[in-house]
Write a protein that holds these residues in place. Sequence first.
Motif, short mmCIF file in Angstrom:
data_model
loop_
_atom_site.label_atom_id
_atom_site.label_comp_id
_atom_site.label_asym_id
_atom_site.label_seq_id
_atom_site.Cartn_x
_atom_site.Cartn_y
_atom_site.Cartn_z
N ALA A 1 16.42 6.87 0.72
CA ALA A 1 16.32 5.50 0.22
C ALA A 1 16.04 4.54 1.36
N VAL A 2 16.67 4.76 2.51
CA VAL A 2 16.44 3.88 3.65
C VAL A 2 14.98 4.01 4.10
N MET B 1 7.77 -13.13 7.66
CA MET B 1 6.48 -13.71 8.05
C MET B 1 6.57 -15.24 8.07
N PHE C 1 5.15 -2.30 4.02
CA PHE C 1 4.11 -2.60 3.03
C PHE C 1 3.93 -4.10 2.85
N GLY C 2 5.05 -4.84 2.91
CA GLY C 2 4.95 -6.30 2.83
C GLY C 2 3.99 -6.83 3.88
N PHE C 3 4.13 -6.30 5.10
CA PHE C 3 3.24 -6.74 6.17
C PHE C 3 1.84 -6.17 5.98
N ILE D 1 15.20 -1.04 -4.34
CA ILE D 1 14.83 -0.54 -3.02
C ILE D 1 13.32 -0.62 -2.79
N LEU E 1 20.81 8.77 0.78
CA LEU E 1 20.88 7.55 1.60
C LEU E 1 19.70 7.50 2.55
N MET F 1 8.60 0.11 2.43
CA MET F 1 8.25 -1.07 1.63
C MET F 1 8.28 -2.34 2.47
N PHE F 2 9.18 -2.39 3.45
CA PHE F 2 9.20 -3.53 4.37
C PHE F 2 7.86 -3.59 5.11
N TYR G 1 -5.02 -7.51 1.89
CA TYR G 1 -5.52 -8.68 1.16
C TYR G 1 -6.83 -9.15 1.78
N LEU H 1 -1.70 -15.99 0.06
CA LEU H 1 -1.24 -14.62 0.35
C LEU H 1 0.28 -14.54 0.20
N VAL I 1 12.46 4.73 2.16
CA VAL I 1 11.67 3.96 1.18
C VAL I 1 11.72 2.48 1.51
N CYS I 2 12.92 1.99 1.85
CA CYS I 2 13.06 0.57 2.17
C CYS I 2 12.20 0.19 3.37
N ILE J 1 21.15 1.68 -3.46
CA ILE J 1 21.22 3.05 -2.92
C ILE J 1 22.46 3.76 -3.44
N PRO K 1 12.79 -5.08 0.09
CA PRO K 1 12.21 -5.09 1.44
C PRO K 1 10.91 -5.90 1.52
N VAL K 2 10.17 -5.96 0.42
CA VAL K 2 8.94 -6.75 0.44
C VAL K 2 9.29 -8.23 0.58
N MET L 1 0.32 -5.85 3.38
CA MET L 1 -0.43 -6.61 2.39
C MET L 1 -1.35 -7.62 3.05
N VAL L 2 -1.03 -8.02 4.29
CA VAL L 2 -1.87 -9.01 4.98
C VAL L 2 -3.27 -8.45 5.24
N VAL M 1 2.46 -11.84 -2.00
CA VAL M 1 3.56 -10.99 -1.50
C VAL M 1 4.85 -11.33 -2.24
#
Lengths: 286, 192, 526
Positions: free
Chosen positions: B20-21, C222, B30-32, C210, B17, B27-28, B38, C244, B23-24, C176, C214-215, B34-35, C248
């Motif tokens: 995995a959290v 955003m 990572f979304g940001f 997972i 658990l 990745m959250f 990019y 962009l 990783v989440c 999970i 989140p992405v 990407m700005v 994403v």
Amino acid sequence: MICMRMRGVMESTLVAAAMTGAGIGSAHAGLRYNMPEGVSEISRSVYSLHMAMFWVCVAIGALVFGAMIYSIVRFRKSAGAQPANFHENTAIELIWTAIPFAILVIMTIPAAGLLIKMDDTSQSDMTIKITGYQWKWHYDYLDQDVSFFSALAQDSNAARQLGAQIDLKSVDHYLLNVDHPVVVPVGKKIRFLITSNDVIHSWWVSDLAVKKDAIPGFINEFWTRIDVPGIYRGQCAELCGRDHGFMPIVVEAKTPEDYAAWLDAQHAAKAQQTAMVNGAALAAAR
Amino acid sequence: MNNLADPGPRKSNRSVLFQAVVVCLVMFGFGFAMVPLYRAFCNLTGINGRMAVVATETLAQSDLTRVITVQFVANRNQYLPWEFKPEVSSVQVHPGEIRTVTFFAHNLRDVPMVGRAVPSIAPGEAAKYLRKLECFCFNEQHFASGEARNMPVRFYIDPRIPPGIDTLTLSYTFFDASPQTTMVGDKTAAGS
Amino acid sequence: MSEQVLGHDEHDHGPDPQFLRRWITTTNHKDLGALYLWFSLLMFLVGGAMALVIRAELFQPGMQLVRPEFFNQMTTMHALVMIFGGVMPAFVGLSNWLLPVMLGAPDMALPRLNNWGFWILPFAFTLLISTLFMPGGAPAGGWTMYPPLVLQTGLAFPFLIFSVHLLGVSSIMGGINVIATILNLRAPGMTLMKMPLFAWSWLITAFLIIAVMPVLAGAVTMLLMDKYFGTSFFNAAGGGDPVLFQHVFWFFGHPEVYILILPAFGIVSHIIPTFSRKPLFGHASMVYAMSAIAFLSFIVWAHHMFTVGLPLAAELFFMFATMLIAVPTGVKVFNWTATMWRGSLSFETPMLFALGFVFMFTIGGFSGLMLAMAPADFQYQDTYFVVAHFHYVLVPGAVYSIMAAVYFWLPKWTGHMYDERLGKLHFWLSTIGVNLTFFPMHFSGLAGMPRRIPDYALQFTTFNQISSVGAFMFGFSQLLFVYIVIKCVRGGEKATAQVWEGAEGLEWTLPSPPPYHSFTIPPLVT
């Protein structure tokens, strides 16, 4: 890439499939069911690529579906089939990984070549800037001082209202007609610049095989060279809000002489308009 | 069944658990991430035609064997009621030669406004070869009510520009950057 | 963490007798599996009703029933409801019901997380669907939520963003839980390579979930910040870039497509061997193929964006990478075919749906191959050809696999056989309906009809009428499915433990229905 004979066979098969599958008679003689070949060298190449890929899919499909249907018919329990017990075979698994891979590599060669050609906007003869608006297009002939908006034709607009009691067949090219078509010469390499005033739109005319997104704040480019004079219609292809379905594109391709005459008429109209405005201003000043 | 009751799996479930959290969350982030990624990628490759290359005065030789047409395009966003246009629609330049052109802007409102010009270059591959020495897009432009003025752009084209490119378009889109207005959305519910 | 597992000796009693308390507080994998499945069936019907509004308006040219803005709300909501409410919860429900019984475990590894994961869903969808009744209506910018258009959404906007966040949290919890269950609760002797393919497919899916949900959460956050807090992630005026967002979004969106289809691969890999009475061909290569597909799904996202003006090198790369996906996908189809080859086939309803899956998913795969060719994609992009493509892989693909799974395991779950005659009728009505609906869309798209338009030019009339007739046929056939399931739950011929002659796996060693706690003594797998 595809010879005429095959094309004929394909078309008749598709029509037959569509008609019988639908159970609908031959009321629609000119029913379009395939990508148009279009009126430029690029659009014909795109069509060939599309058909080549289609036939590759048909061939693979015939093999796979054939094997499945054969199994379904031949190895039925009700027909007394006894199950075998094999469950792997490295050689055959390698073969059916390698062969599709090879087919795909072969298919990407013409696709990559075509993509490179489509990307090359150099040595253009003229440039037109397209701007997307909610929900109309604006065309600006750079170097010519000609620009105008192009919106859904009035009769289509009246007929498309909810509950309008207008016979759509009486409307000229319902939803595919505009008040001011964009006029271009044939035989010239036309470079288009495209951007947007508000949200993302996409300018698409399938006879030219061009589709490019209009993105606010950014400028994209593409090109075409039309071979045949005529009127070619398209639509916005990116959801852009309420009237996304009601901002068509009409391209009128004229011979260079007719195009020059059209351009002169535009300039004359503009000069006249300016004169009138000046005259009015003069009158007001007096 | 007793082997299920021992603390082994319990601890292990917790750690799965936890991992995995993590990783989440990564990745959250990572979304940001990407700005900036990019942006870095665009600047590196020059794609997207949006980089504003600020150049110094030091300059290579002009390449008199080539002539490149530079077109100027002016757009304004829906929220900016200005007149905005280039003084000339295109110029012919040799790579390396410094040129100055002007854009004309006119605030048609009777209130002071602030505009920001966003550059974009087509074809995208050409973007990193266009060097600007001076540009009104470097700063926000303040306009008094009804003010009109010419704004210069001084640039040259890097002689290393690939031979396939003979035309280059420099486009500006003027956006409203006045402090009290919202830039996007909140117009009408046009999307709905 | 898990009281069910820990205090097992005292837990041999059944469910809580009090109805509401049982279903709200349950941490039992079968109860939650059932809740997930019923919920997804409800959402399937809601999303289907929206689809029928769309098809009714498109039955003939001209605007007859709804306004364009409401039409756009329907297309947007149909997609969100079907993806996040129909297909994903159904797969999570199946994983809940099946993983413990397939792996020889008493329950899922994290039962309380499981309860929470489910009960977030009704709240999320209440938020989302309530926007239909707000001034300005529901979100209408498409499920892809592209800015700047989506920023024009009115009151519904924060509800959309928050419900997407909740749906993401729920999926992540489900994911999970699957990972923990598969890694920790396998029966002694069940190595990873001996594990059933449904578990394998879900393990890979869970990792995708997972990694990418989140992405999506980041992307919509955003958007929220751009709209309300004055940031400029996607606003060109402040130095951002609307494209962009698309990068994403599709970095999430393409793996999401495989989240919606990998469990289907797992299901079909159970059903075809059972009714072929022959072991699955290429068990190991199936695992490798699924892993390859999952990996490739991270490097193909921009094929959704060929028309935004990508640089040439990027278009070439994404075209090659996309076409590569056809190789492992092809391997799977070949393996299923080889499984049937020289088997002893019978055609009960689950097998019919599984065969329908393989045939029609392959058709969707072919159109996908065509779409991968970037130059031709300029003609296909955002037309009904794309609509036909993704509905072929999602409806007779993902949805058929879910129905196949329900028919296949329903006797195990309820202890009753379903009505075979009605099941077959359901299959044939659905299959005729689904093909009438989606096959003509290939033609209308190629002929030039863009997607997401509420009205069309007269030349597209014929194919749209066929599609609409098919859609109503398919839609109403699903009421038959609801009837069959309810009838089977309420009673019917007693099912044996084995249920199907050729069935293999631990779940078939349990009685039908299985006890409340599946394997209180872990079975030994040799």
